[in-house]
Design a protein around this motif. Structure first.
Motif, PDB file in Angstrom:
ATOM      1  N   VAL A 136       0.866  -1.187   0.000  1.00 22.32           N
ATOM      2  CA  VAL A 136       0.000   0.000   0.000  1.00 22.32           C
ATOM      3  C   VAL A 136       0.894   1.226   0.000  1.00 22.32           C
ATOM      4  CG1 VAL A 136      -1.845   1.243   1.179  1.00 22.32           C
ATOM      5  CG2 VAL A 136      -1.744  -1.251   1.334  1.00 22.32           C
ATOM      6  N   ARG A 137       0.721   2.077  -0.986  1.00 22.52           N
ATOM      7  CA  ARG A 137       1.506   3.303  -1.062  1.00 22.52           C
ATOM      8  C   ARG A 137       0.596   4.469  -1.407  1.00 22.52           C
ATOM      9  NH1 ARG A 137       2.174   4.988  -6.236  1.00 22.52           N
ATOM     10  NH2 ARG A 137       1.866   3.472  -7.944  1.00 22.52           N
ATOM     11  N   GLU A 138       1.131   5.665  -1.267  1.00 18.81           N
ATOM     12  CA  GLU A 138       0.363   6.845  -1.662  1.00 18.81           C
ATOM     13  C   GLU A 138       0.251   6.885  -3.180  1.00 18.81           C
ATOM     14  OE1 GLU A 138       2.148  10.303   0.055  1.00 18.81           O
ATOM     15  OE2 GLU A 138       1.392   9.860   2.071  1.00 18.81           O
ATOM     16  N   LEU A 139      -0.911   7.294  -3.659  1.00 23.72           N
ATOM     17  CA  LEU A 139      -1.145   7.306  -5.101  1.00 23.72           C
ATOM     18  C   LEU A 139      -0.149   8.210  -5.825  1.00 23.72           C
ATOM     19  CD1 LEU A 139      -2.872   6.392  -7.473  1.00 23.72           C
ATOM     20  CD2 LEU A 139      -4.467   8.251  -6.970  1.00 23.72           C
ATOM     21  N   VAL A 140       0.183   9.330  -5.213  1.00 23.42           N
ATOM     22  CA  VAL A 140       1.211  10.217  -5.770  1.00 23.42           C
ATOM     23  C   VAL A 140       2.298  10.346  -4.711  1.00 23.42           C
ATOM     24  CG1 VAL A 140       1.722  12.499  -6.716  1.00 23.42           C
ATOM     25  CG2 VAL A 140      -0.521  11.463  -7.109  1.00 23.42           C
ATOM     26  N   ASP A 141       3.335   9.528  -4.821  1.00 20.24           N
ATOM     27  CA  ASP A 141       4.359   9.536  -3.774  1.00 20.24           C
ATOM     28  C   ASP A 141       5.535  10.451  -4.104  1.00 20.24           C
ATOM     29  OD1 ASP A 141       5.340   8.033  -5.842  1.00 20.24           O
ATOM     30  OD2 ASP A 141       5.514   6.166  -4.691  1.00 20.24           O
ATOM     31  N   ASP A 142       5.561  10.991  -5.324  1.00 21.63           N
ATOM     32  CA  ASP A 142       6.629  11.928  -5.696  1.00 21.63           C
ATOM     33  C   ASP A 142       6.036  13.051  -6.557  1.00 21.63           C
ATOM     34  OD1 ASP A 142       9.007  13.212  -6.187  1.00 21.63           O
ATOM     35  OD2 ASP A 142       9.661  11.789  -7.739  1.00 21.63           O
ATOM     36  N   PRO A 143       5.309  13.966  -5.937  1.00 21.33           N
ATOM     37  CA  PRO A 143       4.626  15.002  -6.725  1.00 21.33           C
ATOM     38  C   PRO A 143       5.569  15.901  -7.507  1.00 21.33           C
ATOM     39  CG  PRO A 143       4.517  15.488  -4.372  1.00 21.33           C
ATOM     40  CD  PRO A 143       5.036  14.104  -4.501  1.00 21.33           C
ATOM     41  N   GLU A 144       6.793  16.109  -7.010  1.00 17.31           N
ATOM     42  CA  GLU A 144       7.723  16.996  -7.708  1.00 17.31           C
ATOM     43  C   GLU A 144       8.265  16.378  -8.987  1.00 17.31           C
ATOM     44  OE1 GLU A 144       8.174  20.077  -6.927  1.00 17.31           O
ATOM     45  OE2 GLU A 144       6.843  19.869  -5.187  1.00 17.31           O
ATOM     46  N   GLY A 145       8.281  15.049  -9.049  1.00 18.81           N
ATOM     47  CA  GLY A 145       8.852  14.396 -10.217  1.00 18.81           C
ATOM     48  C   GLY A 145       7.821  13.922 -11.226  1.00 18.81           C
ATOM     49  N   LEU A 146       6.591  14.420 -11.142  1.00 18.63           N
ATOM     50  CA  LEU A 146       5.530  13.964 -12.027  1.00 18.63           C
ATOM     51  C   LEU A 146       5.736  14.455 -13.458  1.00 18.63           C
ATOM     52  CD1 LEU A 146       2.249  14.447  -9.947  1.00 18.63           C
ATOM     53  CD2 LEU A 146       3.171  12.286 -10.785  1.00 18.63           C
ATOM     54  N   SER A 147       5.520  13.548 -14.404  1.00 19.80           N
ATOM     55  CA  SER A 147       5.497  13.925 -15.816  1.00 19.80           C
ATOM     56  C   SER A 147       4.039  13.976 -16.277  1.00 19.80           C
ATOM     57  CB  SER A 147       6.267  12.902 -16.644  1.00 19.80           C
ATOM     58  OG  SER A 147       5.619  11.635 -16.587  1.00 19.80           O
ATOM     59  N   GLU A 148       3.807  14.412 -17.504  1.00 23.46           N
ATOM     60  CA  GLU A 148       2.450  14.429 -18.054  1.00 23.46           C
ATOM     61  C   GLU A 148       1.885  13.015 -18.092  1.00 23.46           C
ATOM     62  OE1 GLU A 148       0.526  16.841 -18.796  1.00 23.46           O
ATOM     63  OE2 GLU A 148       1.868  18.580 -18.735  1.00 23.46           O
ATOM     64  N   ALA A 149       2.728  12.049 -18.458  1.00 24.95           N
ATOM     65  CA  ALA A 149       2.276  10.657 -18.507  1.00 24.95           C
ATOM     66  C   ALA A 149       1.926  10.145 -17.115  1.00 24.95           C
ATOM     67  CB  ALA A 149       3.361   9.783 -19.134  1.00 24.95           C
ATOM     68  N   ASP A 150       2.727  10.526 -16.129  1.00 27.53           N
ATOM     69  CA  ASP A 150       2.441  10.115 -14.745  1.00 27.53           C
ATOM     70  C   ASP A 150       1.093  10.678 -14.289  1.00 27.53           C
ATOM     71  OD1 ASP A 150       4.874   8.763 -14.579  1.00 27.53           O
ATOM     72  OD2 ASP A 150       5.923  10.531 -13.781  1.00 27.53           O
ATOM     73  N   ALA A 151       0.872  11.953 -14.589  1.00 28.94           N
ATOM     74  CA  ALA A 151      -0.383  12.600 -14.185  1.00 28.94           C
ATOM     75  C   ALA A 151      -1.571  11.940 -14.862  1.00 28.94           C
ATOM     76  CB  ALA A 151      -0.336  14.092 -14.513  1.00 28.94           C
ATOM     77  N   ALA A 152      -1.407  11.593 -16.150  1.00 27.46           N
ATOM     78  CA  ALA A 152      -2.490  10.921 -16.867  1.00 27.46           C
ATOM     79  C   ALA A 152      -2.775   9.559 -16.257  1.00 27.46           C
ATOM     80  CB  ALA A 152      -2.123  10.785 -18.337  1.00 27.46           C
ATOM     81  N   ARG A 153      -1.731   8.844 -15.838  1.00 30.92           N
ATOM     82  CA  ARG A 153      -1.906   7.539 -15.205  1.00 30.92           C
ATOM     83  C   ARG A 153      -2.630   7.681 -13.871  1.00 30.92           C
ATOM     84  NH1 ARG A 153      -3.328   2.490 -15.198  1.00 30.92           N
ATOM     85  NH2 ARG A 153      -2.216   1.188 -13.688  1.00 30.92           N
ATOM     86  N   VAL A 154      -2.301   8.701 -13.110  1.00 37.46           N
ATOM     87  CA  VAL A 154      -2.987   8.952 -11.831  1.00 37.46           C
ATOM     88  C   VAL A 154      -4.474   9.176 -12.070  1.00 37.46           C
ATOM     89  CG1 VAL A 154      -3.248  10.607  -9.941  1.00 37.46           C
ATOM     90  CG2 VAL A 154      -0.959   9.831 -10.619  1.00 37.46           C
ATOM     91  N   GLU A 155      -4.804   9.980 -13.080  1.00 33.08           N
ATOM     92  CA  GLU A 155      -6.215  10.231 -13.386  1.00 33.08           C
ATOM     93  C   GLU A 155      -6.921   8.939 -13.793  1.00 33.08           C
ATOM     94  OE1 GLU A 155      -9.074  12.641 -16.530  1.00 33.08           O
ATOM     95  OE2 GLU A 155      -6.957  13.205 -16.357  1.00 33.08           O
ATOM     96  N   GLU A 156      -6.251   8.103 -14.594  1.00 31.88           N
ATOM     97  CA  GLU A 156      -6.842   6.849 -15.043  1.00 31.88           C
ATOM     98  C   GLU A 156      -7.144   5.938 -13.859  1.00 31.88           C
ATOM     99  OE1 GLU A 156      -5.690   2.998 -17.894  1.00 31.88           O
ATOM    100  OE2 GLU A 156      -4.316   4.691 -17.689  1.00 31.88           O
ATOM    101  N   ILE A 157      -6.192   5.832 -12.945  1.00 29.80           N
ATOM    102  CA  ILE A 157      -6.388   4.986 -11.754  1.00 29.80           C
ATOM    103  C   ILE A 157      -7.519   5.533 -10.891  1.00 29.80           C
ATOM    104  CG2 ILE A 157      -5.337   4.243  -9.587  1.00 29.80           C
ATOM    105  CD1 ILE A 157      -2.635   4.211 -11.082  1.00 29.80           C
ATOM    106  N   ALA A 158      -7.501   6.836 -10.662  1.00 34.95           N
ATOM    107  CA  ALA A 158      -8.497   7.455  -9.787  1.00 34.95           C
ATOM    108  C   ALA A 158      -9.900   7.343 -10.361  1.00 34.95           C
ATOM    109  CB  ALA A 158      -8.133   8.917  -9.548  1.00 34.95           C
ATOM    110  N   ALA A 159     -10.026   7.542 -11.679  1.00 37.80           N
ATOM    111  CA  ALA A 159     -11.348   7.507 -12.305  1.00 37.80           C
ATOM    112  C   ALA A 159     -11.978   6.122 -12.232  1.00 37.80           C
ATOM    113  CB  ALA A 159     -11.241   7.972 -13.759  1.00 37.80           C
ATOM    114  N   ALA A 160     -11.147   5.072 -12.084  1.00 41.48           N
ATOM    115  CA  ALA A 160     -11.658   3.700 -12.010  1.00 41.48           C
ATOM    116  C   ALA A 160     -11.853   3.222 -10.578  1.00 41.48           C
ATOM    117  CB  ALA A 160     -10.699   2.756 -12.736  1.00 41.48           C
TER     118      ALA A 160
END
Length: 766
Positions: free
Chosen positions: A119-143
């Protein structure tokens, strides 16, 4: 009248004693505080409140602030938007008294790792996020049903940060600190991320709204009431001395009542704030009868001191009766199952009593000290003309009033005992604007919690229990206005999926089959609990003994009636489909407020009936006429029917204000009837015919009836300026009732008197 004569002879003594009294009670104002307790509207024995308190002992208190971060026209699920959410999440831990922070970025996300899970935080490195990372976070969250419509809008346009706080029972100072820090933090995040909007709502902000409503009404309604009273008295009395005397009376009446509340330790809430306005309104209506009589006697050539004594003498009986009946009406509010309404009833009754004492002490003293001229205008003659119209057309007026009452009574069928707790406050309050923003962009704000017992310690891990919880949650999701449902089986399913690679979920987290092994489920939760990020605990969903779990339903845009309907249907479902030990009924602050109006309607039924009966008996005994007592009761029930009928045809929904309206107004509207009947009885005993007696009533008491009704209408209309729904509804409904009461007194009462009275000779005393 000995005391009145003494007050006229020794006015300075009365003034000095009054000033000392004002100083003593005025000091009590320093003890008045502003209450932030949203539960102040419930008695300590209220069954719904007790259920909520029992629920909170098992799980956590829902003292929360919900930050809503939105990107108008865009998405918050960009690298910059997610950094804003992460920063707000981290800084929210620094808010005073905060105990837990849940957000999109720190959401405990379950992933597979070999033959186990982590179990980890959904965004564990907010400073290192790329556009692809952000899109993946949205995909996971929306489901994920534990995120969507709770911590993120389905399209990623907004995200939420929910902060919980640990507060003492009475936490006004703590609430003010939290709100100040919350608003400052929201402003700082907005400044740091210009493309985002941040709003804050939640129960703690609601507590602050209660305080703000009290303060706003004190600052707005009381000054407006004073100005309106002064202007009305100036227009109607046109006597500086009479104006000063009357304004002094109504101010002191309100001050002494509120000062007494301060001495006994009462805290001001949005309902008790209405008490000074109501006291001043009723005090003015009562005093005007006396003052107009004094001015009329003075205009007829009577010496000043004699005019004062005579004006009080002729009004002593009706003023005593009206003060008593009005006080009884407000004291009936003590039967309401809502402490603020109890307090308002007691405060207004105390103010009425103080005004009665001042009417026969301070009023004559001020009038004796200062010069004044008589007032004699054509108002009496004009109202005598109205009286003749009422007498000549009595059959027509009876038919018209009866027809209007029947038509308007149809509106009673439209009345719904319904309101919206979230919208008790209008748009001038930041809480209301933020709440509307949250419902538009993120989630619902009406929550219904269910405490489902498993029947034994550790029973929450029983597969049969989990399947039944899942069935209940699935049923809830099909109900109207339900936006999101959270239950422990969603955790079980996602762990089972990641360990076993189950693909039957359709890509959605929390879907798929439940395991059939209790020991396995227990191990899942043990590992899950040990793996949770800092600040997250499983005990907010499962009690310590693992013998019960909570199911949380979030509703969007639901009214009190819809919440009650969902709760009732849920109880029926549990009774029919679940084991007996799982049966429960929903709870939450939203739930208990949804039942508040109904509880008070039931509590007030007997009290209202008793007050009506007592008032009728008092009038019959005081006027020594059973017929006049019955007339007063019948004619003063009509205004309530008309008032509710008009409301049902125009607005439909009544809430807390409607539950006490009849009990409160019956004592007010009967006042003019008492003055009317008292003067009529006096004229008949002087040998006047019924028609002549009615003409005398309109020429004398009619003027004061018009003035007092105008005063009541203006006073209650001022309450309609309140931003707090209970107060403005009370003001509007009471205004309709008071106007209807004057029309009935002027056009129905004369007809009833003529129908039942003997023609010709004087009325004989019994």
């Amino acid at each position: 009248m000995y005391f009145v004569e003494w007050a006229v002879r020794r006015p300075w003594a009365v003034v000095i004693v009054t000033l000392l009294t004002v100083v003593v009670f005025g000091a009590g104002l320093l003890g008045l505080g502003l209450s932030s307790d949203t539960r102040a509207y419930f008695s300590a024995t209220n069954e719904y409140l007790l259920e909520l308190e029992d629920f909170e002992k098992k799980y956590e208190h829902n003292n929360n602030v919900l930050f809503v971060i939105a990107a108008p026209g865009g998405k918050v699920t960009t690298p910059e938007g997610l950094r804003a959410v992460a920063e707000l999440t981290e800084r929210a831990w620094q808010l005073p008294f905060s105990t837990r922070v849940d957000s999109l970025t720190n959401f405990p996300y379950v992933t597979s790792e070999g033959d186990t899970f982590i179990v980890r935080e959904l965004v564990d490195d907010p400073e290192g996020l790329s556009e692809a990372d952000a899109a993946r976070v949205e995909e996971i969250a929306a489901a994920d049903p534990l995120i969507v419509n709770r911590l993120m809008e389905p399209d990623g346009g907004a995200a939420g940060v929910n902060v919980n706080f640990k507060l003492p029972k009475e936490a006004s100072a703590e609430v003010r600190r939290i709100i100040a820090a919350t608003r400052a933090l929201a402003a700082e995040i907005e400044a740091a991320y210009p493309g985002l909007k941040v709003r804050a709502t939640g129960n703690v902000m609601l507590m602050g709204a209660f305080m703000e409503a009290s303060l706003n009404d004190v600052q707005l309604l009381v000054p407006i009431s004073l100005m309106a009273s002064g202007l009305m008295l100036f227009i109607f009395l046109r006597s500086p001395t009479a104006l000063l005397a009357t304004v002094t009376l109504l101010n002191i009446s309100a001050l002494v009542a509120m000062g007494a509340a301060g001495w006994v330790g009462h805290a001001v809430n949005p309902s008790t704030v209405a008490a000074p306005v109501i006291i001043m309104t009723i005090a003015m209506a009562s005093s005007v009868h006396v003052v107009i009589s004094i001015l009329q006697y003075r205009a007829e050539g009577m010496e000043k001191d004699k005019a004062i004594v005579q004006g009080l003498r002729v009004n002593a009986y009706p003023v005593a009766l009206t003060s008593l009946t009005t006080g009884i009406g407000f004291l009936s509010l003590l039967a309401a199952d809502s402490p603020p309404l109890n307090q308002m009833g007691a405060l207004v009754a105390a103010g009425i009593f103080v005004n009665y004492l001042l009417t026969f002490s301070l009023l004559p003293a001020i009038m004796a000290l200062l010069p004044f001229k008589g007032r004699l205008d054509r108002s009496g003659q004009q109202l005598q003309t109205l009286g003749r119209i009422a007498v000549k057309g009595r059959y027509l007026w009876v038919a018209l009033i009866a027809a209007a009452t029947v038509v308007l009574a149809q509106g009673l069928m439209n009345i719904r005992l319904d309101d919206d707790f979230i919208r008790y406050f209008d748009e001038r309050f930041e809480y209301r604007r933020a709440s509307d923003f949250a419902e538009q962009h993120l989630t619902g704000l009406n929550i219904v919690e269910f405490d489902l017992k498993a029947g034994s310690d550790g029973g929450v891990y029983d597969p049969a229990y989990q399947r039944k919880v899942a069935e209940f949650a699935d049923w809830l999701r099909t109900q109207p206005k339900v936006l999101s449902v959270t239950d422990i089986t969603q955790i079980t399913r996602r762990i089972h999926k990641h360990i076993n690679g189950v693909q039957a979920s359709g890509g959605q987290e929390g879907a798929g089959p439940l395991p059939d092994d209790q020991e396995l489920i227990s191990q899942y939760f043990l590992i899950y609990e040990l793996s949770l990020p800092y600040g997250a605990e499983i005990t907010d969903r499962i009690n310590v003994a693992r013998s019960a779990s909570r199911v949380t339903a979030i509703l969007r845009g639901a009214t009190s009636g819809e919440i009650r309907e969902l709760n009732g249907n849920a109880q029926d479902w549990l009774a029919a489909e679940a084991p007996d030990h799982m049966w429960t009924r929903g709870t939450s602050i939203n739930v208990i407020f949804s039942y508040l109006s109904g509880i008070n309607v039931r509590a007030m039924l007997l009290s209202t009936a008793v007050s009506i009966l007592v008032i009728g008996v008092i009038i019959a005994v005081a006027l020594r006429s059973l017929r006049l007592g019955l007339i007063s009761l019948v004619t003063n029930l009509f205004p309530a029917v008309i008032g509710f009928g008009v409301w049902g045809l125009t607005y439909r929904d009544i809430g807390l204000a409607g539950s006490v309206l009849t009990a409160m107004t019956i004592g007010i509207v009967v006042d003019d009837t008492i003055h009317f009947l008292s003067k009529y009885r006096w004229a008949r005993r002087q040998g006047k015919t019924p028609e002549e007696a009615i003409n005398i009533v309109f020429g004398t008491v009619g003027v004061a009836m018009f003035v007092t009704t105008t005063a009541l209408v203006v006073g209650f209309s001022i309450l309609a300026l309140s931003g707090f729904e209970v107060n403005w509804q009370l003001g509007m409904q009471a205004t309709i009732v008071v106007i209807a009461a004057l029309a009935i007194d002027w056009f129905l009462v004369p007809a009833l008197l003529l129908f039942g009275d003997k023609q010709g000779g004087p009325s004989e005393p019994t």
